[in-house]
Design a protein around this motif. Structure first.
Motif, short mmCIF file in Angstrom:
data_model
loop_
_atom_site.label_atom_id
_atom_site.label_comp_id
_atom_site.label_asym_id
_atom_site.label_seq_id
_atom_site.Cartn_x
_atom_site.Cartn_y
_atom_site.Cartn_z
N VAL A 92 25.10 8.41 15.24
CA VAL A 92 25.22 7.07 16.42
C VAL A 92 24.30 5.69 15.53
N ASN A 93 24.45 4.73 15.72
CA ASN A 93 23.85 3.19 15.04
C ASN A 93 24.32 2.37 15.64
N ILE A 94 23.37 2.51 17.01
CA ILE A 94 23.31 1.43 17.44
C ILE A 94 21.72 0.30 17.11
N ASP A 96 21.54 -2.90 19.45
CA ASP A 96 21.28 -4.52 20.27
C ASP A 96 20.54 -4.88 20.74
N ASP A 197 40.53 9.23 13.77
CA ASP A 197 39.10 8.45 13.47
C ASP A 197 38.23 9.50 12.22
N THR A 205 32.82 7.97 13.72
CA THR A 205 30.99 7.31 14.58
C THR A 205 30.81 6.89 15.83
N HIS A 206 30.06 6.31 16.40
CA HIS A 206 29.27 5.75 17.50
C HIS A 206 30.61 4.93 18.47
N ASP A 207 30.67 4.26 17.78
CA ASP A 207 32.30 3.09 18.49
C ASP A 207 33.42 3.90 18.19
N ARG A 208 33.57 4.38 17.87
CA ARG A 208 34.95 4.73 17.85
C ARG A 208 34.98 6.58 18.74
#
Length: 241
Positions: A92-94, A96, A197, A205-208
């Motif tokens: 997780v690498n957010i 924002d 993925d 990854t979290h975006d997947r």
């Protein structure tokens, strides 16, 4: 002085709520927050299997005499998670950043005049000059708002495949608890992952992750100080001013 039933009910609810939370706090008095036991996430009372729209099932292609399995990245065996119970690492690498500026200005005015020039055929100076209704109004509204947000969350934790959907996608759940100096940090990630993925090192990854639910919180002395009291939260919700 008699108390209304509504005020009595509200007071009783507040006392019950404060009493329950107080007992929970007293049970951990002098001890760090208790960590939950390691258990099967599918056995939790609030667990519900996920249902997603699915394409029609098609039989996988077969090659007579072939040693290669479709979808494999290794000749002998695919080392990635592929069935219920397999472990998978979630990154997780957010980062924002958001900035919103909104300015609004509105103005309006109105005027109404209503008179009686004649009444039942009678006309006269008094009637013609009389005014039964005369109103005027004016309004103005000016508003300005600014929102600036900067959030960064970077973490990695291991999860488990809890469900394999009919189209081959995986439902994953990851939970982690870290207790440091009387403060318990809880990390939770869940969602739907495609097998394609998942990288060679069994990481996604979290975006997947579709339908991702990422929670980073905790409880302890610091969290109690930062959280408003329950009575204040109730009053903030019900008071109209």
């Amino acid at each position: 002085m008699k108390k209304s039933p509504l005020s009595t009910a509200i007071l009783s609810g507040l006392l019950c709520l404060s009493g329950c939370t107080g007992l929970a706090d007293l049970s951990e008095l002098g001890h760090p927050p208790r960590m939950t036991k390691t258990s099967d996430p599918t056995q939790a009372p609030d667990y519900r299997p996920i249902t997603m729209p699915m394409p029609p099932l098609q039989p996988p292609p077969t090659e007579v005499g072939s040693l290669w399995r479709p979808g494999s990245r290794a000749f002998f065996k695919d080392q990635r998670a592929s069935q219920v119970g397999d472990l998978i690492t979630i990154d997780v690498n957010i980062a924002d950043n958001a900035a919103v500026v909104n300015n609004t200005s509105a103005a309006g005015s109105g005027s109404q005049t209503f008179g009686i020039p004649s009444l039942f055929g009678a006309q006269g100076k008094t009637l013609s000059s009389s005014t039964a209704l005369d109103t005027s109004s004016a309004s103005a509204n000016t508003a300005a708002g600014t929102i600036t947000r900067n959030e960064t969350v970077t973490l990695a934790l291991a999860g488990t495949i809890t469900q394999v959907l009919p189209n081959g996608n995986f439902v994953v759940m990851a939970r982690q608890e870290v207790r440091v100096n009387g403060e318990l940090r809880q990390l939770m990630v869940s969602g739907v992952v495609r097998p394609q993925d998942i990288t060679e090192d069994n990481t996604v990854t979290h975006d997947r992750i579709a339908e991702a639910r990422i929670s980073y919180g905790g409880r302890g002395q610091l969290s109690k100080i930062q959280t408003p009291r329950y009575g204040q939260q109730v009053l903030d919700s019900v008071l109209p001013f």
